[in-house]
Every structure is written in C-alpha cells, then in structure tokens.
Design a protein around this motif. Sequence first.
Motif, PDB file in Angstrom:
ATOM      1  N   GLY A 199     -23.875  47.693 -29.978  1.00 53.22           N
ATOM      2  CA  GLY A 199     -23.530  48.524 -29.007  1.00 53.22           C
ATOM      3  C   GLY A 199     -22.346  49.364 -29.920  1.00 53.22           C
ATOM      4  N   GLY A 200     -21.849  48.677 -31.515  1.00 49.84           N
ATOM      5  CA  GLY A 200     -21.103  48.923 -32.209  1.00 49.84           C
ATOM      6  C   GLY A 200     -20.833  47.794 -31.792  1.00 49.84           C
ATOM      7  N   ARG A 201     -20.036  46.976 -31.887  1.00 49.07           N
ATOM      8  CA  ARG A 201     -19.232  45.366 -31.578  1.00 49.07           C
ATOM      9  C   ARG A 201     -20.345  44.242 -31.802  1.00 49.07           C
ATOM     10  N   GLU A 202     -19.708  43.412 -32.329  1.00 49.23           N
ATOM     11  CA  GLU A 202     -20.145  41.783 -32.569  1.00 49.23           C
ATOM     12  C   GLU A 202     -19.956  41.110 -31.708  1.00 49.23           C
ATOM     13  N   VAL A 203     -21.418  40.201 -31.160  1.00 43.54           N
ATOM     14  CA  VAL A 203     -22.094  39.373 -29.894  1.00 43.54           C
ATOM     15  C   VAL A 203     -21.557  38.716 -31.079  1.00 43.54           C
ATOM     16  N   THR A 204     -21.568  36.962 -29.677  1.00 43.40           N
ATOM     17  CA  THR A 204     -21.984  35.988 -30.292  1.00 43.40           C
ATOM     18  C   THR A 204     -23.595  35.802 -29.499  1.00 43.40           C
ATOM     19  N   ILE A 205     -24.949  35.300 -31.248  1.00 42.59           N
ATOM     20  CA  ILE A 205     -25.799  34.449 -30.105  1.00 42.59           C
ATOM     21  C   ILE A 205     -25.777  33.870 -29.334  1.00 42.59           C
ATOM     22  N   VAL A 206     -26.130  33.798 -27.730  1.00 50.66           N
ATOM     23  CA  VAL A 206     -26.685  33.039 -26.985  1.00 50.66           C
ATOM     24  C   VAL A 206     -28.289  32.885 -26.820  1.00 50.66           C
ATOM     25  N   PHE A 207     -28.766  31.910 -26.308  1.00 50.58           N
ATOM     26  CA  PHE A 207     -29.955  31.990 -26.059  1.00 50.58           C
ATOM     27  C   PHE A 207     -29.723  31.213 -24.731  1.00 50.58           C
ATOM     28  N   PRO A 208     -30.745  32.515 -23.637  1.00 53.58           N
ATOM     29  CA  PRO A 208     -30.476  31.661 -22.037  1.00 53.58           C
ATOM     30  C   PRO A 208     -31.617  30.446 -22.308  1.00 53.58           C
TER      31      PRO A 208
END
Length: 550
Positions: free
Chosen positions: A471-480
């Motif tokens: 969505g146009g921004r960087e997010v940290t990958i988190v595995f549930p």
Amino acid sequence: MISKPEVVTNQNGETVAKALAGYWQGLLDGMKTAPDLAISTAYFNPGGFSLLANQLERAGHVRLMLGAEPEVGEDLGRRRRLSGDTLPEDEERVRLAEALKEHHRLMEEDRNLIVFSREADKGILRMIEWLRSERVEVRLLRERFLHGKAFIVESNREGVLAGSSNFTYAGLARNAELNLGQYQPHVVGEVMGWYEEQWAKSEPFDLASLYDRRFAEYAPYVVYLKMLWERYKDEMGREEPPPGLDLTGFQRDGLYRATDYLQRHNGVLIADGVGLGKTYLAGELIRQGVIDRRQRVLLIAPATLRDGTWEQFLRQYDLKNVQSVSFQQLANEPRLGGNGTEPVLWHDPNDYAMVVIDEAHAYRNPDTGRAKTLRRLLAGSPLKQVVLLTATPVNNSLWDLYHLLSYFVRNDAAFLQAGIPSLREHFKEANAEDPDDLSPDKLFDILDAVAVRRTRRFVKRFYPDQRIKMGGREVTIVFPQPEVLRENYEMDDLLPGFFHRFAHALGADIEAEDSPLPSPEDFEYGEQLTLARYAPSAYRFGDDPDTFEL
C-alpha cells in the motif's frame, strides 16, 4: 653396464620414470660417491616423486628448479589484451607476474586434488622429509619463464636427459612426452652452463611448506566454512541487477539462484513453503521474460488460481501479454493431442520461451493425460525454460520429485560431475531406502542445483525483520504464531451411543478385558459390518482372518 637412455617416451610399455630410475640406479651402484643431480621442471608433485623416490633419496646433492611455463602466461595475456588494461611496455612484466601467480595456484590445486588416504599421506610425508634434508635445494625462477625440462647428472658431467617431461606422475609415466639423452661431456657442460645461469637468477622456494598445509589441523567449523566457500564462492559478493518487482531479501536471493538454474538446466523447481511468496518470485521471472527479453510466456495453473491469484497479479503488474490457462484447458489443446476442437493457446506451442506451472505437483504422475500433454508442449524446439511451483513436490514417493525434475532435466547424466552417473538410478536407490533412514545428503547435490526451497523457520532465523512494500509503505514481515484452541463437543446429546455402536460395527472386541466400551449386557450394539470389503481375509479358505483387518 650402466644403461644410458637416448630416446625416452611413455609408450610401448616404457616410461620416462623407468628410464631415469634405471640410469640413476646404475650410477648409484657403480660410483663410489653418490652422484649430484640438477633438475629443471615447471612442476613437481608427490606422484612424480614416488616414481623415483628410491634413487632421489640415495643421490648426493640435488638441486630442483621450478618456474612458470610461457604457455600459461600467453593464455592469460591473450585475455588481458582483450580488456586493454595494460600498456604495451608493461606487457611482458605483467604477463610473467600473472603466470607465476597461476603457476602457484595450479600447484596448490594439484595438492588439493590428492586423495585423502593413509597411503597418499605416507608418500607425501616421505617427500617432505626429502625436501627438508640438507642435500636438497629448491628454487623458483621469477625473472623469466622456464620452458626447459632437464634431468642432469652433474658429477663428472655424466649425462643429461632433456625434453618435454615435467617432474610429475603424468609427465614421467603417462603423457605423450619426448626426451633425448646426451652423454658427451661438452654437451652436458653446455647444458650445465645454461642451468647455472637460470639457477643464479632464481630464489629459494619452500616447496615442502606447500604440502605441509595438508597436515595442518583445523577446527571442524573452519572445515565446514571452507566447504561452504568452495561450493558457493561464485555467488558471494556478486552484484545482481535489482528486480523489477518489490521483493524481500530472501525472495531476491531465491530469484538469483532460480535465474542461475534456468541458465544451467533450462528449469527450476521453486518449492518454498506456503506463504513465502512463490507467486512473486515466479512473477519476477515472468516479468523478465515478457518485459526485459520480450518473449512469450505461458502460465499454467488450477482454474481457481488462474481466475483468482494470478489474474489479479498479472493485472496489477501490467503483464497482460502473459496467457494463463488451466490444467484442463491445456489438456484440451488440439495441437498437443487434446480433445478440443478450437486452439487454446494464443500462439504456436513452439513460440513460447518460458512455461510456468503453479501447483506443479499435479503433474507428478507421468502416465496421466495432462502430463503427456505437458511433455508434448515442452518437447518442441527451441527448448523452453520451465518454472515449477509447488510447496509439496513429494506426495507419495520420491518418484514424484524425479518426474517433476524430468520435465526440464532431459539428460540422465546431467549430474555426472557431482558423482551421479544416472539420475534415474540415483532416485531408484534413494526411493528404496527407509524414509526414516534416508540421509538428506542423498539428494542434496541434485536439489542444490535445481531447487529453491526455504521454510518459514529458515526465513525467520536467517532473514529476520525483512520489510516489504504494501500500500505504498514499507512494513516488517511478521509470520502469525499458530495458537491451538481446545473445543469440546458433547455428541451423546445428538447421537447417543453412536460411537460405541460404530466401533463395534468396525470390529472392535467389546469383550476384551481392556476394552473401553461398555459391556454387551449394559448396551445394545447391533450387528457388525460383514461385507468382504471390510475384512476380505475372513473369506479366505483354510486361514484365519488377518489380525489387522479385525
């Protein structure tokens, strides 16, 4: 009488080593003082030493001169001249420096290729002891190339054998060599004069230390790192062009390996675990084919993925020129032997440069109609690149994996350099082993050359805190983190006594002492199932039913 060889080759049952050993041995037996020797050779190795060790150890003073051959320098210089990085006046100096460096590398490589065995170690230790004795001097000619090979008996200007043989096992016993013996004192004297001139320009060289490293002790972890380096050094530190899609670090690494595999074998198996982005990795390979190389790419997927995940993906990244078909659509293609009446593919089957197959395990059975259709598609010319996507390449047996790889590994001896002369026989051996005892090493060399496979656990450990654009921004990958919740169901209210009767119907022994079921006196069970399909062995004449069916 001392045998003085005149024309010496490695043919017709004769060898250079045999001729030298006979000549030197005759001198050792016939002279009061052991003769001095002077040897000029580009290379010297334990194999060559072993052929003449008995004579060398009894000789007097031995001088051994090594040097780089001009052919090596010429090959390296030819490559360098193409680059245009060296000025003409520096050409000879740079060529010699490069040749000496390559000469040392080749000697190290020759040492590294010696088999590890007690016999080999014993021979090398014997050679090191001889090299370190006070009677032996070793020098390296650094000022010029050394092309002359000579075995000189210096005492009394006795004789010289000169020609093409290096002091190696190959040069003394195997190669097509030619050497001439001369025993006139004035000729031997001229050769000795040439040798003295080169010897004066050479420098002391510790050849023994080159082989000492074989016996150095290393921590197991250092050995492990060295093995990894030798296997993957070509991948370390290289710069790759940035991908066209936004990929995480582990996806980029997978992409670069997949690209290598496509170049080497025309195919790759992408078997990353569920949720690690196989679609994006394959999507970048598709983008490179369609956009960068302007090729035609065919995508094959189950209908639900074709109309869902892939339709959205191709639309989002403007890859509308990629045709996506379902398994059944491809099976109907009349040009590939299908039952359809109208062509399914937009282009001639031979026009596609890459074929990407999602949920590729659906093609693991080579006898199905869909598998035969796929093979007809891939059998065209020129060869197509094949990208297989599946998180479960093995479902029933290792043959599933073999048949998937066979869609692009068309040569049964493709892994001969890895010590696997036949891919089919190798899988046959692996499949015959007990799965609980099968070592991962059995198939490692194959999978490491054709497959990209990472698990969530692997990614979480070696790629922590990876970021991706959403969505146009960087997010940290988190595995549930999976969380197990307990739910209790009271079935007796809806189906009173059903499970007791069900167990009895399937053959449970309700009268056994350890039976958890209620006594027949307290519960009405009804009849047991008696059809042959439930216990076929009960209908066999003369034998009791098989226990596992009761």
